[in-house]
Design a protein around this motif. Structure first.
Motif, short mmCIF file in Angstrom:
data_model
loop_
_atom_site.label_atom_id
_atom_site.label_comp_id
_atom_site.label_asym_id
_atom_site.label_seq_id
_atom_site.Cartn_x
_atom_site.Cartn_y
_atom_site.Cartn_z
N LEU A 187 -3.47 10.09 10.34
CA LEU A 187 -3.59 8.69 9.98
C LEU A 187 -4.51 8.01 10.99
CD1 LEU A 187 -0.15 6.99 9.21
CD2 LEU A 187 -2.01 7.52 7.64
N THR A 209 -2.41 9.95 1.76
CA THR A 209 -2.26 8.74 0.93
C THR A 209 -1.57 7.55 1.61
OG1 THR A 209 -0.16 9.51 -0.04
CG2 THR A 209 -2.20 10.12 -1.18
N PRO A 210 -2.13 7.05 2.73
CA PRO A 210 -1.57 5.82 3.31
C PRO A 210 -1.91 4.60 2.46
CG PRO A 210 -3.56 6.44 4.47
CD PRO A 210 -3.29 7.54 3.47
N ARG A 211 -1.00 3.61 2.44
CA ARG A 211 -1.25 2.33 1.76
C ARG A 211 -0.70 1.19 2.59
NH1 ARG A 211 -0.72 6.06 -2.93
NH2 ARG A 211 -2.92 6.53 -3.13
N TYR A 221 3.09 5.99 3.66
CA TYR A 221 2.24 7.17 3.52
C TYR A 221 3.12 8.40 3.29
CZ TYR A 221 3.65 8.13 8.36
OH TYR A 221 4.39 8.37 9.48
N SER A 223 4.03 12.23 4.54
CA SER A 223 3.90 13.07 5.72
C SER A 223 4.56 14.42 5.46
CB SER A 223 4.58 12.40 6.91
OG SER A 223 4.80 13.34 7.94
N ASP A 441 -8.79 9.10 1.41
CA ASP A 441 -7.65 8.22 1.10
C ASP A 441 -7.70 6.87 1.82
OD1 ASP A 441 -6.56 10.08 -0.58
OD2 ASP A 441 -4.99 10.75 0.79
#
Lengths: 449, 163
Positions: A187, A209-211, A221, A223, A441
């Motif tokens: 991240l 896919t972090p948001r 996200y 992990s 991402d």
């Protein structure tokens, strides 16, 4: 006068993008074009030697922001006639008309104890008057002046284009490094102009896919820590992460609700193996299953009013986009074209849904209206996926992965690199968002508070 | 079938490279026929990951965007199920994987389905469910690099890993 100008500008944008969309249809990508506004961005003046550099730096950050937006052309400083000291007293509009600057930004920096006092004025050169002015106090240490530069950039963008700003924002994304096929995925977070880059995880486990939360400095996200793929919540200010929910199987593809109080995600019950969509309330920690279908249901995204969810499902023949009420009722397919559709994201302006599309071996980023009408592709590549909206709904960021070429022994010769890109949703001004390592991402933050 | 032959060739090469005498397996052109495998074969201890890879086969392959087990895959899993019964103390994690031609999120879901398909087939053949777990890596861990169909075919797989 100002209103008229803004209206005229907006009409110009519409006219240009529409006319070009129809011309470009044969290649399937709509490329709008806009006529960028020439603007003179002067160095912020200071008579204090300790503030001269920051005055220059602020001007440079603003200039770069506006240039990257594609809606402005910052004029080269060598063409300026009036000097900064004189401008700081009073602009001579004739001097700026000669170099065809429609707008003029002036500013100054003073030192007060441990603070910089930063002031700016934006002028309409042809009307010969000031449009907006402002002032900020910011600590001298560190680079807080950068935030002031972004806030001023947003003021300028909003006043001249009539749209919301997006410069005082950050991007969280997955930084990738190491050999192909075994890339370390961490991240990372940075300002939208790529400054203040920071890694949030150490790479000992994979993250995807972090948001960003739309309301707080939090990220959700996926992990693979302890080899258990689950959705996590990361508090940027505290630097702490926690698992979301207590699910016995894999949770993934998370996104926040517009009020930041819930997370919608996919969950795969390991006794069944199918992915369904769940909503988790972050306060009560209660979860609710909202899809029930033998197909794969994945990549949910809330509408900005929080009432609907768009998602990706392979129920039916191929992957399509579906919209349902937040309770899972009234499921309707909205994508209608050939090919497969993935990763829908609802625009913060409510009007559009951006998505990834695969057709004929090509990948696209496209947008459609929320009922599926007026679908158009705005970027095309060997591989491109995962759009995220700027908070003003004007830009999309996503990532591209280049084709991997190998030699006869299967070693990578070239390609396979992931890079971030952004584009104006008219299909104009696509450019790379430079990151220190490879990037994928991306997720755009809301405007910072 | 081409893939099976390729992987057999690879295994033979691997064994040869290890310098051992592959008495049991070299006589067979089919990696599946390992019924005569004793607890030590090809220089590896029985019931280990190496044993699984070399003498049994640790993986099955899938078609594009599919989690259906082909007849080849089913045949392969029958051999694996016998091996699991032979080594009743062994437990496996089944990893599901995809090729790179899909989105991350969809492929994570698809990879899980592939892992589940393999797990459920083994359970159907009498392997205890408690000895099998699954994890999906989507498209994040390709076995073979390259943007070509041959690589994609090798990457659409479920792989058994001895815990």
């Amino acid at each position: 006068m100002k209103k008229i100008k803004i209206l005229f500008f907006a009409i110009l944008l519409l006219f240009n993008s529409n006319s070009l969309i129809s011309e470009e249809l044969e290649i399937g990508i709509s490329q709008g074009s806009v006529k960028p506004t020439p603007i003179a961005i002067t160095e912020f003046y200071s008579n204090n030697l300790n503030a001269v550099k920051v005055g220059r730096d602020i001007s440079e950050v603003i200039s770069n922001n506006l240039e990257r937006s594609g809606l402005f052309i910052p004029l080269i400083k060598e063409s300026f006639i009036q000097n900064n000291e004189s401008l700081n007293k009073q602009p001579r509009f004739e001097d700026w008309k000669i170099i065809k600057a429609q707008h003029l930004l002036s500013g100054n920096v003073n030192i007060d104890g441990n603070d910089f006092i930063v002031k700016f004025k934006l002028f309409d050169v042809y009307a010969g008057k000031m449009i907006v002015e402002g002032g900020y106090r910011v600590g001298k240490n560190g680079n807080d002046w950068r935030r002031v530069s972004h806030i001023i950039s947003d003021e300028i963008f909003e006043r001249i284009t009539g749209e919301g700003g997006y410069f005082d924002t950050r991007i969280v994304y997955v930084a990738e490094s190491g050999p192909a096929g075994k890339k370390q995925k961490r991240l990372a977070i940075m300002d939208q102009d790529q400054a203040n880059h920071l890694f949030l995880t150490d790479g000992s486990y994979m993250v995807l896919t972090p948001r960003f939360s739309p309301t707080s400095q939090k990220i959700t996200y996926m992990s693979y820590i302890n080899n258990e793929p689950r959705v996590y919540l990361y508090d940027i200010e505290k630097g702490q992460s926690e698992i979301v929910g207590d699910f016995p199987g894999m949770t993934f593809a998370p996104r926040f609700s517009p009020d930041g109080k819930k997370i919608v995600m996919s969950y795969t019950d390991s006794s069944i193996g199918n992915s369904e969509i769940y909503v988790m309330d972050l306060m009560t920690r209660m979860d609710e299953r909202i899809t029930n279908n033998p197909g794969i249901d994945v990549s949910p995204s809330f509408s900005p009013d929080g009432k609907k969810i768009v998602f990706n499902s392979n129920r039916g023949t191929r992957q399509h986009l579906y919209v349902m009420d937040v309770n899972g009722k009234n499921v309707k397919r909205i994508s209608k074209g050939a090919g497969s559709y993935f990763t829908p994201v609802w625009s913060p302006r409510s009007d559009l849904i951006a998505f990834t599309k695969v057709e004929g071996g090509q990948f696209y980023i496209g947008v459609m209206e929320t009922d599926g009408k007026n679908e158009r592709m705005i970027s095309k590549a060997f591989h491109v996926e995962g759009p995220t909206w700027s908070p003003n709904g004007r830009y999309l960021m996503y990532y591209k992965q280049s084709q991997t070429f190998t030699d006869s022994e299967g070693n990578v010769k070239s390609g396979g690199e992931s890079r971030l890109f952004m584009i104006d949703i008219t299909g104009y001004n696509e450019r790379e968002v430079i990151t220190p390592l490879e990037g994928s991402d991306p997720a755009w933050s809301p405007l910072l508070q | 079938m081409l893939l099976r032959i390729l992987s057999t060739v690879f295994m033979l090469f691997f064994i040869a490279a290890c310098g051992s005498t592959p008495k049991d397996t070299a006589s067979s052109s089919d990696a599946g026929t390992i019924t005569e495998t004793s607890s030590v074969s090809g220089g590896v201890a029985g019931g280990t990951q190496d044993d699984l890879v070399i003498n049994v086969g640790d993986r099955v392959f899938f078609g594009y965007d599919s989690h259906d087990l082909s007849s080849d895959a089913q045949e392969q899993l029958q051999v694996q199920a016998s091996w699991m019964k032979q080594y009743s103390e062994v437990s496996l994690t089944v990893e599901g994987h995809c090729d790179e031609r899909g989105t991350r999120e969809y492929n994570i879901a698809l990879g899980e389905r592939r892992a589940q398909a393999m797990k459920n087939y083994l359970i159907g053949l009498g392997v205890e469910a408690g000895r099998l777990s699954t994890i999906s890596y989507g498209k994040e861990r390709p076995a073979v690099l390259g943007s070509n169909d041959a690589a994609y075919a090798q990457n659409r797989r479920a792989v058994a890993v001895v815990n």
